[in-house]
Scaffold this motif. Structure first.
Motif, PDB file in Angstrom:
ATOM      1  N   THR A  67       0.837  -1.201   0.000  1.00 32.60           N
ATOM      2  CA  THR A  67       0.000   0.000   0.000  1.00 32.60           C
ATOM      3  C   THR A  67       0.873   1.251   0.000  1.00 32.60           C
ATOM      4  OG1 THR A  67      -0.111  -0.121   2.394  1.00 32.60           O
ATOM      5  CG2 THR A  67      -1.983  -1.024   1.195  1.00 32.60           C
ATOM      6  N   SER A  68       2.105   1.134   0.532  1.00 27.84           N
ATOM      7  CA  SER A  68       2.954   2.326   0.533  1.00 27.84           C
ATOM      8  C   SER A  68       3.297   2.726  -0.899  1.00 27.84           C
ATOM      9  CB  SER A  68       4.230   2.075   1.338  1.00 27.84           C
ATOM     10  OG  SER A  68       4.991   1.035   0.782  1.00 27.84           O
ATOM     11  N   TYR A  71       0.285   4.316  -2.374  1.00 25.47           N
ATOM     12  CA  TYR A  71      -0.012   5.638  -1.847  1.00 25.47           C
ATOM     13  C   TYR A  71       0.925   6.685  -2.443  1.00 25.47           C
ATOM     14  CZ  TYR A  71      -1.770   9.014   1.483  1.00 25.47           C
ATOM     15  OH  TYR A  71      -2.363  10.103   2.051  1.00 25.47           O
ATOM     16  N   THR A  75      -0.710   9.776  -4.517  1.00 29.14           N
ATOM     17  CA  THR A  75      -0.599  11.176  -4.109  1.00 29.14           C
ATOM     18  C   THR A  75       0.283  11.971  -5.058  1.00 29.14           C
ATOM     19  OG1 THR A  75       1.241  10.614  -2.650  1.00 29.14           O
ATOM     20  CG2 THR A  75      -0.952  10.719  -1.650  1.00 29.14           C
ATOM     21  N   PHE A  76       1.047  11.280  -5.882  1.00 26.20           N
ATOM     22  CA  PHE A  76       1.911  11.996  -6.813  1.00 26.20           C
ATOM     23  C   PHE A  76       1.125  12.484  -8.028  1.00 26.20           C
ATOM     24  CE2 PHE A  76       4.949  12.360 -10.301  1.00 26.20           C
ATOM     25  CZ  PHE A  76       5.898  13.183  -9.723  1.00 26.20           C
TER      26      PHE A  76
ATOM     27  N   GLU B 168       8.412  -2.428   3.155  1.00 27.25           N
ATOM     28  CA  GLU B 168       7.665  -1.482   2.330  1.00 27.25           C
ATOM     29  C   GLU B 168       6.585  -0.765   3.112  1.00 27.25           C
ATOM     30  OE1 GLU B 168       7.213  -2.082  -1.941  1.00 27.25           O
ATOM     31  OE2 GLU B 168       7.301  -4.225  -1.498  1.00 27.25           O
ATOM     32  N   ALA B 169       6.961  -0.270   4.268  1.00 27.83           N
ATOM     33  CA  ALA B 169       5.970   0.450   5.065  1.00 27.83           C
ATOM     34  C   ALA B 169       5.898   1.912   4.668  1.00 27.83           C
ATOM     35  CB  ALA B 169       6.325   0.341   6.543  1.00 27.83           C
ATOM     36  N   LEU B 170       7.004   2.472   4.160  1.00 30.47           N
ATOM     37  CA  LEU B 170       7.078   3.920   3.972  1.00 30.47           C
ATOM     38  C   LEU B 170       6.988   4.330   2.515  1.00 30.47           C
ATOM     39  CD1 LEU B 170      10.005   4.775   6.418  1.00 30.47           C
ATOM     40  CD2 LEU B 170       7.540   4.792   6.864  1.00 30.47           C
ATOM     41  N   THR B 171       6.606   5.593   2.323  1.00 29.02           N
ATOM     42  CA  THR B 171       6.592   6.177   0.986  1.00 29.02           C
ATOM     43  C   THR B 171       6.697   7.683   1.131  1.00 29.02           C
ATOM     44  OG1 THR B 171       5.351   6.391  -1.071  1.00 29.02           O
ATOM     45  CG2 THR B 171       4.063   6.361   0.950  1.00 29.02           C
ATOM     46  N   LEU B 172       7.033   8.357   0.039  1.00 25.61           N
ATOM     47  CA  LEU B 172       6.864   9.799   0.032  1.00 25.61           C
ATOM     48  C   LEU B 172       5.467  10.055  -0.487  1.00 25.61           C
ATOM     49  CD1 LEU B 172      10.107  11.365  -1.466  1.00 25.61           C
ATOM     50  CD2 LEU B 172       9.548  10.883   0.905  1.00 25.61           C
ATOM     51  N   LYS B 173       4.794  11.045   0.076  1.00 20.95           N
ATOM     52  CA  LYS B 173       3.488  11.381  -0.477  1.00 20.95           C
ATOM     53  C   LYS B 173       3.515  12.785  -1.035  1.00 20.95           C
ATOM     54  CE  LYS B 173       1.400  13.580   3.450  1.00 20.95           C
ATOM     55  NZ  LYS B 173       0.296  13.760   4.328  1.00 20.95           N
ATOM     56  N   GLY B 174       2.656  13.008  -1.998  1.00 24.32           N
ATOM     57  CA  GLY B 174       2.490  14.346  -2.539  1.00 24.32           C
ATOM     58  C   GLY B 174       3.487  14.665  -3.633  1.00 24.32           C
ATOM     59  N   ARG B 175       3.424  15.891  -4.112  1.00 21.41           N
ATOM     60  CA  ARG B 175       4.338  16.312  -5.162  1.00 21.41           C
ATOM     61  C   ARG B 175       4.793  17.735  -4.888  1.00 21.41           C
ATOM     62  NH1 ARG B 175      -0.694  15.166  -6.921  1.00 21.41           N
ATOM     63  NH2 ARG B 175      -1.981  16.993  -7.303  1.00 21.41           N
ATOM     64  N   THR B 183       3.220   6.545   5.634  1.00 23.06           N
ATOM     65  CA  THR B 183       3.002   5.126   5.351  1.00 23.06           C
ATOM     66  C   THR B 183       1.984   4.978   4.235  1.00 23.06           C
ATOM     67  OG1 THR B 183       1.235   5.160   6.945  1.00 23.06           O
ATOM     68  CG2 THR B 183       3.369   4.400   7.733  1.00 23.06           C
ATOM     69  N   GLY B 184       1.795   3.774   3.753  1.00 25.95           N
ATOM     70  CA  GLY B 184       0.758   3.519   2.771  1.00 25.95           C
ATOM     71  C   GLY B 184      -0.586   3.916   3.341  1.00 25.95           C
ATOM     72  N   LEU B 185      -1.349   4.720   2.599  1.00 30.02           N
ATOM     73  CA  LEU B 185      -2.681   5.153   3.015  1.00 30.02           C
ATOM     74  C   LEU B 185      -2.664   5.909   4.344  1.00 30.02           C
ATOM     75  CD1 LEU B 185      -4.515   1.881   2.014  1.00 30.02           C
ATOM     76  CD2 LEU B 185      -4.301   3.965   0.681  1.00 30.02           C
ATOM     77  N   GLU B 186      -1.456   6.342   4.715  1.00 26.38           N
ATOM     78  CA  GLU B 186      -1.291   7.182   5.902  1.00 26.38           C
ATOM     79  C   GLU B 186      -1.792   6.580   7.204  1.00 26.38           C
ATOM     80  OE1 GLU B 186      -1.133  11.913   5.617  1.00 26.38           O
ATOM     81  OE2 GLU B 186      -1.752  10.812   3.846  1.00 26.38           O
ATOM     82  N   ARG B 429       5.147 -16.541   1.899  1.00 28.04           N
ATOM     83  CA  ARG B 429       4.605 -15.647   0.879  1.00 28.04           C
ATOM     84  C   ARG B 429       5.539 -15.537  -0.333  1.00 28.04           C
ATOM     85  NH1 ARG B 429       0.428 -11.028   1.247  1.00 28.04           N
ATOM     86  NH2 ARG B 429       0.317 -10.943  -0.993  1.00 28.04           N
TER      87      ARG B 429
END
Ligand code: SF4
Ligand code: SF4
Ligand code: SF4
Ligand code: FES
Ligand code: FES
Lengths: 171, 900
Positions: A67-68, A71, A75-76, B168-175, B183-186, B429
């Motif tokens: 999901t990260s 997301y 959002t991008f 894979e818990a984190l991401t950058l969000k926005g632009r 995190t995914g889906l915050e 998995r």
């Protein structure tokens, strides 16, 4: 996991989207991979009108795409919505150039015409309003964009006219 | 490999193919500023700080993404580049709130360093810092805190979480202009796939991600780092305890990139599990029980009391009425002294420790088959093995850093993975095949794999011929084990067994990884022998990336075994009943020694009930939670005339003691631990012991002297020197040689560099021995009254009986209590919903625990971790023993489950 919503939401369309992609990947002896993410999101948004979180969680569980990652992509790109979204998207600029030429008043006019605030959608699901830092057309400021069409040198009155016309067309 | 020669800042440097300009420069001692580069990660090119000029290219290039090329001419520090860098830094700082005065990272922050180097005071650009206000994904995390105003969006955290930890818990969000880490889906970090390893914190070049509990406890520049070995599991991660010398407290835990075996990574316990050390309920004074209550006593009084009682028991009932339980949590030196104390001073071989409960069957089985009862190969080799077969090991949770290595190997595409486990564990998995066998049916499964291999002619005939014996016995034993039969017993589809057999046998080299799922059965030794058979049958021993690799549980369970905390051997597995060995030790220890092997853990407790054992000394163990059938253990320990327990906290066992002695924790002493891959590593004192707590070995020496047997050492180092003298496999070990990466035994001499993998060219016992092993069902099978198979184990966030881990805020917050894992279909049948409290009963006990519905676990099976005193799994387990190794069957007994 929010199980209440999950029950109300019909997962069937999502299942068939994923199965279709899985099938084509299987033909190449592959599994679903990262590159499939954007097409998946587009398809899901097409059927649901937006990207419901329970659907995304299910897709993640099923495909192994985290999901990260989703997301970050969602959002991008401005094209994706996590909440139910209006049929028409109105984007108004609140950037510096627009601001100094009265962009603020344009935004207020749009808000009162549609009866919604920034980031909201009208009750009839026809319009959503977004404000943006700069629409990259400062020469035309103040700028408003409706479903991809740019309207420059806006005044509150013109904005109102454009929107009213759309409402009439919908009726 | 062709060497690449390039010129950087007028210096000729060499680089390996595939190295970037930045890596070549750093290796050559030329520092190019960099913020987003991390040697563990693929480059991002996000910060643009590493810009350099390259001859022939008009535009500056990022050194972290450009590969070094033959003849390249690079300049890293021209005026133009410096000016450019300054602008980039100014831009970065305009988005960064410069609050170095209150920042914990002060002194260990690359951004701060570069800002100083480039003398950037006031930013030319208007500050557009995101305010740290408001909630974000870390708001409810006790472990980690994120401050977006200090984030330079270098993405190191996102990448390390995806590429190294693979959570894979984190991401950058926005632009543009409005980007943050989330995190995914915050969702909250706790709700995300985050495993709380803290790798993201370790990768962050600024103070944007930090340990919540460390904030305000000392700035980076005031912390002293002491490198030591993790006190939790057998992986043996190298940790740097960051100590604030003015408070004498461990503030945070870091780890050096490049260290062995963990390359700067840790799991949640190593990173966030250290607060137990400074808890104020540590034992600080000796306690003597009087009229049912404990009172504080002086060391003199306590030790004199123990000496007098032990001498009395010995006189009246003989030395074999005494026994000692050593500890796989303590150092090699502590263990060596413990067994010396029991043998030379008490005069009995009744010494054992909890290895009996986890890997006794490994020691027995592998010694029989190969001649040496340890992990054959090394951790690092797993990262390169073409095939890994994981059976009965939930590696990701129980040996987390090895777990991530396996994940990475599989993700790289060069390693194929087979998993056999009754539960759907995280590794299943990503496995090509997951065989979900019923608990206790491993022999049937492995025999069947061998049946298929032989039938299809996939065995390694040359290896069998040249290196092994008794092959025909094996051939006969597996002949009857057809896929059809095995499938019925194990519940695994025939085709899966066939595929697994082929995959394993046809890999160029294949590693078997196993753990307690194999060993903790009444057929534990058989299970191990079967795996040894399988490896020999296919020639997968004695080479790199092959082997039979038991993952040892406790941090120092390997060492405790190596140092002779076992009833039948001295240090280095030298048998007590071998007259030459006995003589050697009698001479060295200057006393007569008993030749009769002593009793094992469970036998000692049973003998206590029968009044055959009357005095017991327990060092750092908690049998009242860790041993099977604890109601029975309670009766046994209560029957003792005299019980001494030496520990760092009060626990379920100390409650029963007559005398309790306060010991040092790992952070308060020097010594060595031996990890699962036979690597002997240093433990270094980082903080002062609380109150009057003393090192375990010193207490024992003091006691021995009071009993009339003098043991005198100036420090742990001197104990190690004696160990080296008397223990051939540790013969070349000295403290000086252990700095750096330690040494893997066998290391017989001072000029020997240790042994990466065992049995090369020749087995320790000469020829490898096949054993005909036939499937036997677990001792207690489900029936109408007790219809479920109950299986126990550990979980990522806690350790054993929780004495340490449950005293750590982060760990306790993540998992405050246990849950009984049950399959949703089974749950439906008995009307249990997720979270419902259930009663679990066996023939030996009853507990109450909330249920957790999950299809991780197969039908008719339930699982509970054994860390929790409020619902102790071992109230239910059976003390049925493997006949050879005497290991109890923790992994299978029959229970009933009903809704409360
Ligand atoms: S703690 Fe580990 S798993 Fe959690 S976000 Fe950080 S790197 Fe990822
Ligand atoms: S939190 Fe740290 S590691 Fe992550 S992007 Fe920000 S500065 Fe980089
Ligand atoms: S993997 Fe084991 S040794 Fe490493 S930090 Fe975790 S508990 Fe400690
Ligand atoms: S400021 Fe409005 S378009 Fe650029
Ligand atoms: S280190 Fe090269 S761009 Fe960041």
């Amino acid at each position: 996991m929010p199980d209440v919503q999950e029950n109300e939401l019909d997962l069937k369309p999502a299942v068939s989207i994923i199965e279709k992609i899985e099938q084509s990947r299987r033909a190449e002896n592959e599994r679903i991979r990262g590159d499939d993410l954007i097409p998946i999101l587009q398809e899901v948004q097409k059927v649901y009108g937006y990207l419901p979180i329970p659907v995304l969680s299910w897709v993640s569980e099923r495909t192994g795409i985290s999901t990260s990652r989703m997301y970050g992509v969602i959002t991008f790109y401005a094209q994706f919505y996590l909440e139910p979204h209006g049929k028409h998207t109105v984007r108004c600029c609140r950037g510096t150039a627009c601001y100094v030429r009265g962009g603020r008043r344009v935004i207020n006019a749009v808000k009162s015409t549609l009866g919604i605030d920034d980031g909201e959608t009208t009750g009839d699901m026809l319009f959503s309003l977004e404000t943006v830092a700069c629409l990259g057309a400062c020469a035309l400021s103040p700028v408003m964009v409706v479903d991809g069409t740019y309207y420059g040198k806006m005044t509150p009155r013109r904005a109102e006219q454009i929107l009213k016309q759309l409402v009439e067309e919908e009726a | 490999m062709d060497e690449i020669i390039l010129t950087i800042d007028n210096r000729e440097l060499s680089a390996r193919p595939g190295q970037t300009i930045l890596e070549a420069a750093l290796a050559g001692g030329i520092h190019i500023p960099h913020l987003c580069y991390d040697p563990r990660l693929t480059p991002t090119g996000a910060c643009r700080l590493c810009l350099v000029e390259i001859d022939g290219l008009a535009e500056p290039q990022t050194a972290c993404t450009r590969l070094a090329e033959q003849g390249m001419i690079v300049r890293t520090n021209t005026n133009a580049i410096r000016t450019l860098r300054k602008v980039i830094l100014e831009l970065l700082l305009s988005e960064h709130s410069l609050r170095c005065t209150t920042c914990d990272k002060d002194g260990d922050c690359l951004l701060q360093d570069y800002a100083y180097e480039y003398q950037i005071e006031e930013s030319r650009f208007p500050s557009i810092t995101i305010q740290p206000s408001g909630e974000n994904f870390t708001s409810s995390s006790k472990a980690i805190v994120y401050d977006p105003s200090k984030c330079i969006l270098c993405q190191r955290c996102v990448k390390i979480c995806a590429e190294v930890q693979m959570a894979e818990a984190l991401t950058l969000k926005g632009r543009s202009g409005d980007v943050q880490v989330t995190t995914g889906l915050e969702v909250e970090l706790k709700e995300s796939p985050c495993e709380t390893c803290g790798q993201c914190v370790s990768a962050c070049p600024t103070g944007a991600l930090y340990e919540r509990a460390a904030a305000g406890r000392g700035k980076a520049k005031d912390l002293i780092k002491i490198t030591t070995t993790c006190p939790y599991c057998g992986v043996g991660c190298q940790l740097d305890l960051n100590v604030n010398s003015s408070t004498g407290r461990i503030v945070r835990v870091t780890s050096e990139i490049g260290c062995m075996p963990n390359d700067g990574n840790t799991c949640v316990k190593g990173r966030f599990g250290m607060d137990f050390v400074s808890r104020n309920d540590r034992l600080t004074k000796p306690l003597i029980r009087e009229n049912g209550l404990f009172r504080e006593a002086s060391w003199d009084e306590a030790l004199d009391r123990i000496a007098a009682r032990f001498i009395e028991i010995k006189k009246q009932h003989g030395p074999d009425a005494l026994a000692g339980l050593s500890s796989a949590k303590t150092t090699n030196e502590d263990n060596y002294i413990m067994q010396k104390f029991v043998r030379a001073c008490l005069g009995t071989n009744n010494v054992d420790h909890c290895a009996r409960l986890c890997h006794a069957s490994t020691v027995a089985g592998l010694a029989r088959a190969f001649g040496s009862g340890a992990m054959t190969n090394s951790i690092e080799e797993l990262g390169r093995a073409p095939l890994i077969f994981v059976i009965g090991s939930n590696t990701t949770e129980c040996h987390p850093v090895i777990g991530i290595l396996i994940r990475q190997a599989v993700a790289s595409g060069s390693t194929r993975l087979i998993v056999a486990d009754p539960r759907r564990i995280s590794l299943s998995r990503i496995a090509e095949i997951h065989m979900q066998q019923r608990p206790g049916t491993d022999v049937a499964l492995i025999n069947c794999m061998m049946n298929v291999i032989l039938k299809e002619g996939l065995e390694d005939k040359e290896f069998i011929e040249q290196r092994t014996e008794d092959f025909n016995a094996l051939r006969r034993a597996v002949a009857e084990n057809t896929p059809k039969k095995a499938s019925k017993i194990t519940g695994v589809p025939e085709e899966d067994i066939r595929r697994a057999a082929r995959l394993y046998a046809s890999a160029p080299s294949a590693s078997i990884v196993y753990s307690m799922g194999i060993t903790q059965h009444t057929t534990g030794t058989d299970n191990v022998l079967s795996l040894a058979n399988l490896a020999m049958l296919t020639g997968n021993v004695g080479r790199e990336c092959t082997g039979v690799n038991p993952l040892r549980g406790q941090n120092n369970v390997q060492g405790a075994c190596d140092l002779g905390a076992l009833p039948n051997v001295y240090s280095g597995y030298q048998r007590v009943d071998d007259p030459d060995i006995q003589k050697k030790f009698e001479k060295a220890w200057n006393t007569e020694l008993p030749e009769k092997p002593g009793l094992t853990v469970v036998e000692i407790t049973n003998a206590a009930a029968e009044k055959k054992i009357r005095g017991l000394y327990i060092m750092g163990e908690n049998p009242m939670l860790s041993d099977p059938d604890i109601n029975h253990v309670l009766e046994c320990l209560k029957a003792l005339d005299f019980l001494v327990v030496q520990d760092i906290f009060m626990n379920e066992t100390t409650q029963l003691a007559h005398v309790v002695l306060p010991a040092c924790s790992f952070a308060e002493k020097d010594g060595t631990f031996t990890n699962t891959e036979r690597r002997i590593q240093r433990v270094r004192k980082a903080v002062e012991p609380p109150g009057e707590a003393r090192e375990d070995w010193r207490i024992l020496c003091d006691l021995a002297s009071r009993m009339g047997y003098t043991m005198n050492y100036s420090g742990a180092k001197e104990v190690q020197d004696e160990i080296a003298l008397l223990t051939p496999i540790y013969g070349g070990i000295t403290y000086d040689r252990l700095d750096g990466v330690g040494l893997q035994w066998p290391c017989p001499a001072g000029d020997h560099s240790g042994t990466k993998f065992l049995h090369e060219g020749k087995f320790s016992r000469g020829r490898g021995k096949f054993h005909a092993v036939r499937f036997l069902p677990p001792q207690e099978m489900p029936d109408d009254e007790y219809p479920f198979i109950f299986t126990t184990g550990r979980m990522l966030q806690h350790w054993h009986t929780g004495t340490m881990s449950r005293r750590c805020d982060v760990l306790d917050d993540l998992v405050p209590h246990g849950t009984l894992e049950i399959n949703p279909q089974d749950a439906l049948k008995i009307g249990v919903r997720d979270g419902d409290k259930v009663a679990v009963r066996s023939r030996r006990g009853r507990i109450e625990v909330p249920a957790r519905l999950t299809d991780r676990i197969g039908p008719c099976t339930v699982f509970l971790a054994f860390h929790f005193r409020e619902h102790p799994a071992n109230a239910l387990t059976i003390a049925a023993l493997d006949p050879i190794a005497k290991i109890p069957e923790f992994k299978a007994c029959a229970v009933s489950v009903e809704k409360l």
